[in-house]
Design a protein around this motif. Sequence first.
Motif, PDB file in Angstrom:
ATOM      1  N   PHE A  19       3.714   9.329  -8.719  1.00 59.22           N
ATOM      2  CA  PHE A  19       4.750  10.351  -8.851  1.00 59.22           C
ATOM      3  C   PHE A  19       6.029   9.820  -9.482  1.00 59.22           C
ATOM      4  N   LYS A  20       6.101   8.513  -9.694  1.00 55.09           N
ATOM      5  CA  LYS A  20       7.239   7.867 -10.353  1.00 55.09           C
ATOM      6  C   LYS A  20       8.557   8.177  -9.664  1.00 55.09           C
ATOM      7  N   ASP A  21       8.527   8.395  -8.380  1.00 51.30           N
ATOM      8  CA  ASP A  21       9.756   8.691  -7.648  1.00 51.30           C
ATOM      9  C   ASP A  21      10.288   7.393  -7.037  1.00 51.30           C
ATOM     10  N   ALA A  22      11.347   6.834  -7.634  1.00 53.43           N
ATOM     11  CA  ALA A  22      11.887   5.548  -7.195  1.00 53.43           C
ATOM     12  C   ALA A  22      12.387   5.611  -5.753  1.00 53.43           C
ATOM     13  N   LYS A  23      12.948   6.751  -5.367  1.00 54.98           N
ATOM     14  CA  LYS A  23      13.477   6.874  -4.017  1.00 54.98           C
ATOM     15  C   LYS A  23      12.361   6.765  -2.979  1.00 54.98           C
ATOM     16  N   VAL A  24      11.207   7.362  -3.279  1.00 50.23           N
ATOM     17  CA  VAL A  24      10.085   7.301  -2.353  1.00 50.23           C
ATOM     18  C   VAL A  24       9.548   5.877  -2.267  1.00 50.23           C
ATOM     19  N   LEU A  25       9.433   5.237  -3.424  1.00 50.38           N
ATOM     20  CA  LEU A  25       8.888   3.872  -3.436  1.00 50.38           C
ATOM     21  C   LEU A  25       9.797   2.895  -2.704  1.00 50.38           C
ATOM     22  N   ASN A  50       0.863  -1.181   0.000  1.00 56.21           N
ATOM     23  CA  ASN A  50       0.000   0.000   0.000  1.00 56.21           C
ATOM     24  C   ASN A  50       0.901   1.233   0.000  1.00 56.21           C
ATOM     25  N   THR A  51       1.008   1.893  -1.146  1.00 61.29           N
ATOM     26  CA  THR A  51       1.904   3.067  -1.282  1.00 61.29           C
ATOM     27  C   THR A  51       1.138   4.376  -1.187  1.00 61.29           C
ATOM     28  N   PHE A  52      -0.129   4.304  -0.856  1.00 62.37           N
ATOM     29  CA  PHE A  52      -0.941   5.507  -0.639  1.00 62.37           C
ATOM     30  C   PHE A  52      -0.911   6.461  -1.836  1.00 62.37           C
ATOM     31  N   GLY A  53      -0.799   5.931  -3.028  1.00 64.27           N
ATOM     32  CA  GLY A  53      -0.834   6.758  -4.236  1.00 64.27           C
ATOM     33  C   GLY A  53       0.508   7.310  -4.671  1.00 64.27           C
TER      34      GLY A  53
END
Length: 209
Positions: free
Chosen positions: A28-34, A21-24
């Motif tokens: 944002f296609k941000d690999a660092k956040v994922l 669950n990445t909460f949307g």
Amino acid sequence: MGEKGDWVTATDLLISLDRLNTFGDEFFKDAKVLRSYYYAISDFSVGGRCKCNGHASECLEGDSGELVCACQHHTEGADCQRCHPFYQDRPWARATGDSANECLKCNCSGRADTCEFNVEQYRSTGSGGRCLDCRDNTDGAHCEHCKENHYRTSPEDACLRCGCDIEGSVSPQCDQAGSCVCKAGVTGQKCDTCLPGFHSLGPGGCRQK
């Protein structure tokens, strides 16, 4: 671990963690956040039972305090891993959801108390239990016929020795009524008497007078 702290073996245990669950944030296609998301398990329970190869529904406390399988399907052993001694008509197999694969009793015609599994017999007839120490002078994989040079008038009877006279009989084997096949000039159920006009019973039968 079990109630007494003993380690047990778990089989066929699958845990599938296939969705975060990445909460949307994936939009944002941000690999660092994922990469900052991780799986976590807060509560995990596994039901279990004794390792009994499917041949027991419960375990009991043994003489030494250990848990032992309450074996069913005519099996025995610590893990119900073999058939009872007189249940050897087919090979032992683990029970499955489709079949109990219970061990089958040997067919010894009521004339033996022990048997063993015979692979070749099982392959050729589908019945692998070979009976041992047949009683009543019987013989065969199932104690189903008389020993050599014995007879009986019905399958329910014990087999009796033919007793054919060694000199007057063609063969030591008699027929189902216990009568022997006589040589020339010989008579009697056991071929031990010369016919009228014959004498001197010997290896060649009786000699004519």
